[in-house]
Design an enzyme around this catalytic site. Structure first.
Site, PDB file in Angstrom:
ATOM      1  N   CYS A  61       0.817  -1.212   0.000  1.00  0.00           N
ATOM      2  CA  CYS A  61       0.000   0.000   0.000  1.00  0.00           C
ATOM      3  C   CYS A  61       0.851   1.263   0.000  1.00  0.00           C
ATOM      4  CB  CYS A  61      -0.940  -0.016   1.205  1.00  0.00           C
ATOM      5  SG  CYS A  61      -1.818   1.536   1.417  1.00  0.00           S
ATOM      6  N   CYS A  79      -1.360   1.586  -3.262  1.00  0.00           N
ATOM      7  CA  CYS A  79      -2.379   2.640  -3.107  1.00  0.00           C
ATOM      8  C   CYS A  79      -1.827   4.060  -3.033  1.00  0.00           C
ATOM      9  CB  CYS A  79      -3.191   2.416  -1.830  1.00  0.00           C
ATOM     10  SG  CYS A  79      -3.502   0.714  -1.436  1.00  0.00           S
ATOM     11  N   LYS A 129       0.274   5.223  -6.112  1.00  0.00           N
ATOM     12  CA  LYS A 129      -0.713   5.203  -7.213  1.00  0.00           C
ATOM     13  C   LYS A 129      -1.586   6.453  -7.172  1.00  0.00           C
ATOM     14  CE  LYS A 129      -4.575   3.935  -6.515  1.00  0.00           C
ATOM     15  NZ  LYS A 129      -5.058   2.593  -6.346  1.00  0.00           N
ATOM     16  N   TYR A 144      -8.588  -3.837 -11.382  1.00  0.00           N
ATOM     17  CA  TYR A 144      -8.328  -2.545 -10.723  1.00  0.00           C
ATOM     18  C   TYR A 144      -7.070  -1.881 -11.289  1.00  0.00           C
ATOM     19  CZ  TYR A 144     -11.299  -3.434  -6.524  1.00  0.00           C
ATOM     20  OH  TYR A 144     -12.314  -3.650  -5.648  1.00  0.00           O
ATOM     21  N   GLU A 162      -6.753   1.536 -13.571  1.00  0.00           N
ATOM     22  CA  GLU A 162      -6.172   2.690 -12.876  1.00  0.00           C
ATOM     23  C   GLU A 162      -4.951   3.210 -13.634  1.00  0.00           C
ATOM     24  OE1 GLU A 162      -5.560   1.467  -8.804  1.00  0.00           O
ATOM     25  OE2 GLU A 162      -7.657   1.879  -8.273  1.00  0.00           O
ATOM     26  N   HIS A 168     -26.798  20.404  -1.873  1.00  0.00           N
ATOM     27  CA  HIS A 168     -26.854  20.958  -3.217  1.00  0.00           C
ATOM     28  C   HIS A 168     -25.805  22.040  -3.422  1.00  0.00           C
ATOM     29  CE1 HIS A 168     -28.787  21.976  -6.986  1.00  0.00           C
ATOM     30  NE2 HIS A 168     -28.799  23.230  -6.624  1.00  0.00           N
ATOM     31  N   GLU A 200     -25.995  14.267  -4.309  1.00  0.00           N
ATOM     32  CA  GLU A 200     -27.416  14.512  -4.046  1.00  0.00           C
ATOM     33  C   GLU A 200     -28.308  13.679  -4.972  1.00  0.00           C
ATOM     34  OE1 GLU A 200     -29.145  18.415  -5.127  1.00  0.00           O
ATOM     35  OE2 GLU A 200     -27.264  18.810  -6.171  1.00  0.00           O
TER      36      GLU A 200
HETATM   37  P1  NDP Z   1      -7.697  -8.164 -10.564  1.00  0.00           P
HETATM   38  O1  NDP Z   1      -7.957  -9.487 -10.011  1.00  0.00           O
HETATM   39  O2  NDP Z   1      -8.546  -7.009 -10.171  1.00  0.00           O
HETATM   40  O3  NDP Z   1      -7.704  -8.224 -12.150  1.00  0.00           O
HETATM   41  C1  NDP Z   1      -6.906  -9.132 -12.860  1.00  0.00           C
HETATM   42  C2  NDP Z   1      -7.227  -8.973 -14.325  1.00  0.00           C
HETATM   43  O4  NDP Z   1      -6.348  -9.772 -15.083  1.00  0.00           O
HETATM   44  C3  NDP Z   1      -8.635  -9.412 -14.654  1.00  0.00           C
HETATM   45  O5  NDP Z   1      -9.178  -8.514 -15.586  1.00  0.00           O
HETATM   46  C4  NDP Z   1      -8.420 -10.797 -15.255  1.00  0.00           C
HETATM   47  O6  NDP Z   1      -9.374 -11.143 -16.213  1.00  0.00           O
HETATM   48  C5  NDP Z   1      -7.087 -10.609 -15.949  1.00  0.00           C
HETATM   49  N1  NDP Z   1      -6.348 -11.866 -16.106  1.00  0.00           N
HETATM   50  C6  NDP Z   1      -6.116 -12.822 -15.182  1.00  0.00           C
HETATM   51  N2  NDP Z   1      -5.370 -13.819 -15.694  1.00  0.00           N
HETATM   52  C7  NDP Z   1      -5.133 -13.485 -16.971  1.00  0.00           C
HETATM   53  C8  NDP Z   1      -4.418 -14.102 -18.018  1.00  0.00           C
HETATM   54  N3  NDP Z   1      -3.811 -15.267 -17.850  1.00  0.00           N
HETATM   55  N4  NDP Z   1      -4.390 -13.486 -19.206  1.00  0.00           N
HETATM   56  C9  NDP Z   1      -5.001 -12.292 -19.401  1.00  0.00           C
HETATM   57  N5  NDP Z   1      -5.694 -11.658 -18.436  1.00  0.00           N
HETATM   58  C10 NDP Z   1      -5.760 -12.241 -17.243  1.00  0.00           C
HETATM   59  O7  NDP Z   1      -6.166  -7.899 -10.260  1.00  0.00           O
HETATM   60  P2  NDP Z   1      -5.301  -6.610 -10.133  1.00  0.00           P
HETATM   61  O8  NDP Z   1      -3.917  -7.118 -10.272  1.00  0.00           O
HETATM   62  O9  NDP Z   1      -5.770  -5.509 -11.005  1.00  0.00           O
HETATM   63  O10 NDP Z   1      -5.543  -6.198  -8.618  1.00  0.00           O
HETATM   64  C11 NDP Z   1      -5.359  -7.153  -7.587  1.00  0.00           C
HETATM   65  C12 NDP Z   1      -6.173  -6.813  -6.404  1.00  0.00           C
HETATM   66  O11 NDP Z   1      -5.559  -5.718  -5.729  1.00  0.00           O
HETATM   67  C13 NDP Z   1      -7.582  -6.338  -6.713  1.00  0.00           C
HETATM   68  O12 NDP Z   1      -8.471  -7.376  -6.874  1.00  0.00           O
HETATM   69  C14 NDP Z   1      -7.882  -5.492  -5.520  1.00  0.00           C
HETATM   70  O13 NDP Z   1      -8.374  -6.325  -4.534  1.00  0.00           O
HETATM   71  C15 NDP Z   1      -6.529  -4.916  -5.137  1.00  0.00           C
HETATM   72  N6  NDP Z   1      -6.385  -3.524  -5.619  1.00  0.00           N
HETATM   73  C16 NDP Z   1      -7.207  -2.586  -5.118  1.00  0.00           C
HETATM   74  C17 NDP Z   1      -7.115  -1.283  -5.538  1.00  0.00           C
HETATM   75  C18 NDP Z   1      -8.049  -0.279  -4.985  1.00  0.00           C
HETATM   76  O14 NDP Z   1      -8.587  -0.505  -3.918  1.00  0.00           O
HETATM   77  N7  NDP Z   1      -8.288   0.835  -5.677  1.00  0.00           N
HETATM   78  C19 NDP Z   1      -6.136  -0.867  -6.530  1.00  0.00           C
HETATM   79  C20 NDP Z   1      -5.330  -1.958  -7.009  1.00  0.00           C
HETATM   80  C21 NDP Z   1      -5.461  -3.230  -6.563  1.00  0.00           C
HETATM   81  P3  NDP Z   1     -10.757 -11.847 -15.813  1.00  0.00           P
HETATM   82  O15 NDP Z   1     -11.616 -10.776 -15.244  1.00  0.00           O
HETATM   83  O16 NDP Z   1     -11.243 -12.381 -17.100  1.00  0.00           O
HETATM   84  O17 NDP Z   1     -10.416 -12.904 -14.820  1.00  0.00           O
END
Ligand code: NDP
Length: 459
Positions: free
Chosen positions: A43, A48, A51, A179, A183, A436, A441
């Site tokens: 984080c 976070c 980022k 995510y 982002e 407002h 709102e």
């Molecule tokens: P996510 O799990 O959110 O997303 C992973 C993405 O990668 C999905 O779109 C998935 O597709 C795709 N994917 C997985 N395997 C493959 C593959 N072999 N080939 C191609 N695409 C693939 O992971 P992130 O790494 O973005 O984030 C991890 C976690 O970290 C989040 O789930 C969240 O909990 C946390 N996070 C939170 C944030 C916040 O609070 N703002 C910011 C960043 C991270 P599919 O959907 O089809 O499975």
């Protein structure tokens, strides 16, 4: 003489580990924490916090565009990546220092080095040696996952490297639709980088409400991000001029950089879970119960290494619940229901509770309240739209889901989370007087049920 060196040994000084260590130490326990990188965890160091600074930096370019419509004339605006990185790194170092001091002030000891379990009560710390503890907490977090068998994967970066790129690329292909992918697509786009987002699924952000998903995709495209759906990398080729992403669908895309945002994995490598007999889930996470207990009676785990809800505030609450249970004699389990989350895409998302699809699956009949509007800020120009949506259980009128895409959505959802956690109904929600003029709102003034368009009807 005490049987063990410490009452508690925490492996990992990220959000969850530090909170648990501090609370346990404050309660009088002898606590040590091992950290192999900088104190603060994903984080603070490579997640976070940096980022969000990058989001702020990139949003300036949009503010500059809006500024014109408000009568400002600004000379040539230039962004200095290196100057930004220096400011960001200085602040991250300060925050990491605050974490160190907080641990020390609480009376916890800090050991720098990779820690490995050698049995259920012993931790071997690289460069430090073996230490024993009555209780052990695993809080090692997660790390980017990479498809190692993808040809040319060594040319791709992950979010870890994105925070320290020696120079900003002119163009980038971002793989993934979660995510981190959306982002960073917004960040790089705002900083003037040509962005192509490549996602294997039918839309980004699987698991989020479908209206939210399509709304964000439209808004990203309006900002100039090229979104390629149902598309996946086959290989990455390095050429004299940069990188070429080859996709399974046959086409390709050239860019200066390729970033893999295809998920994160629990960080258990080299942790020695097998020596201590700690069981893992099928996905390789440390298996825990609602009190964060592993199968070994003196070992617990919190945060992303347990792969429950991978969010910083959740890790903090899990760490706090563990300390409260084990060191304050007050059994506490963190409730993982109705946890709000924010995606710092541009525009950002605040999401809470059930999506429409999940609500229909779980509750059958639901009422939908939906508004799409131009945020007031863009009244003089710009075609950004915001989306606000409530999902309500028809029979009880309880609000099951609240979803916002638009300026300040993360701030809005934090407050909405209090009401939903308390089980608010739509009539109670509507009894709240609006503030407002705000975007929020709209949430308390939606009276008409949304009727989905029939097939073939044109919007
Ligand atoms: P996510 O799990 O959110 O997303 C992973 C993405 O990668 C999905 O779109 C998935 O597709 C795709 N994917 C997985 N395997 C493959 C593959 N072999 N080939 C191609 N695409 C693939 O992971 P992130 O790494 O973005 O984030 C991890 C976690 O970290 C989040 O789930 C969240 O909990 C946390 N996070 C939170 C944030 C916040 O609070 N703002 C910011 C960043 C991270 P599919 O959907 O089809 O499975």
């Amino acid at each position: 003489m005490a049987k063990y060196d410490y009452d508690l040994f925490v492996i990992g000084a990220g959000s969850g580990g530090v909170r648990a260590a501090r609370l346990a130490a404050i309660s009088g326990a002898r606590v040590a924490v091992a950290e192999e990188h900088r104190v603060g965890g994903t984080c603070v160091i490579r997640g976070c916090v940096p980022k969000k600074f990058m989001v702020y930096a990139s949003e300036v370019s949009h503010h500059l565009k809006t500024a014109k419509s408000y009568g400002w004339s600004i000379g040539e605006a230039k962004f200095d990546w290196e100057a930004f990185l220096a400011e960001k790194d200085q602040e991250i170092a300060r925050l990491s220092g605050v974490y160190v001091r907080n641990l020390q002030n609480a009376g916890a000891e800090l050991a720098h080095g990779k820690a490995r379990l050698t049995d259920a009560h012993t931790v071997e710390i690289e460069g430090v040696g073996a230490k024993t503890a009555d209780k052990i907490l695993i809080a090692t977090g997660g790390r980017p996952w990479m498809p190692k068998d993808l040809p040319g994967i060594e040319h791709a970066i992950t979010s870890n490297e994105a925070f320290h790129l020696p120079k900003l690329p002119k163009s980038i292909v971002i793989a993934g639709g979660g995510y981190i992918a959306v982002e960073f697509a917004g960040i790089f786009n705002g900083l003037g980088v040509e962005v192509t987002l490549v996602h294997r699924g039918p839309n980004v952000l699987r698991g989020f409400d479908d209206d939210v998903r399509s709304h964000l995709t439209e808004e990203m495209e309006k900002r100039g991000i090229k979104v390629m759906l149902a598309c996946q990398h086959k290989s990455i080729e390095k050429t004299a001029s940069g990188l070429v992403s080859h996709f399974t669908e046959g086409h390709h895309c050239e860019s200066e950089a390729v970033m893999m945002c295809v998920g994160r994995e629990p960080y258990v490598e080299g942790l020695g879970v097998e020596s201590a007999g700690v069981a893992l889930t099928e996905r390789g996470a440390v298996k825990v119960d609602e009190y964060s207990r592993t199968n070994v009676k003196n070992i617990w785990a919190v945060g992303d290494v347990t792969d429950r809800i991978n969010l910083t505030p959740v890790a903090i609450r899990e760490g706090a619940a563990f300390a409260e249970t084990e060191f304050s004699g007050n059994p506490t389990a963190f409730d993982h229901e109705t946890v709000a989350s924010a995606v710092f895409s541009q525009p950002p998302i605040g999401s809470l509770g059930l999506s429409e699809a999940d609500a229909r699956r779980q509750y059958g009949k639901v009422d939908i309240y939906l508004a799409r509007l131009k945020p007031m800020k863009y009244a003089f120009g710009g075609d950004e739209r915001s989306l606000l949506k409530l999902v309500v259980e028809a029979e009880t009128e309880r609000i099951l889901g609240c979803h916002v895409v638009g300026p300040d959505a993360p701030e809005i959802i934090q407050m909405a989370a209090i009401a939903l956690k308390m089980g608010v109904t739509k009539p109670q929600w509507d009894a709240t007087c609006a503030v407002h003029p705000t975007l929020a709102e709209e949430l308390v003034t939606m009276r008409e049920k949304h009727v989905p368009m029939a097939m073939g009807q044109v919007a």
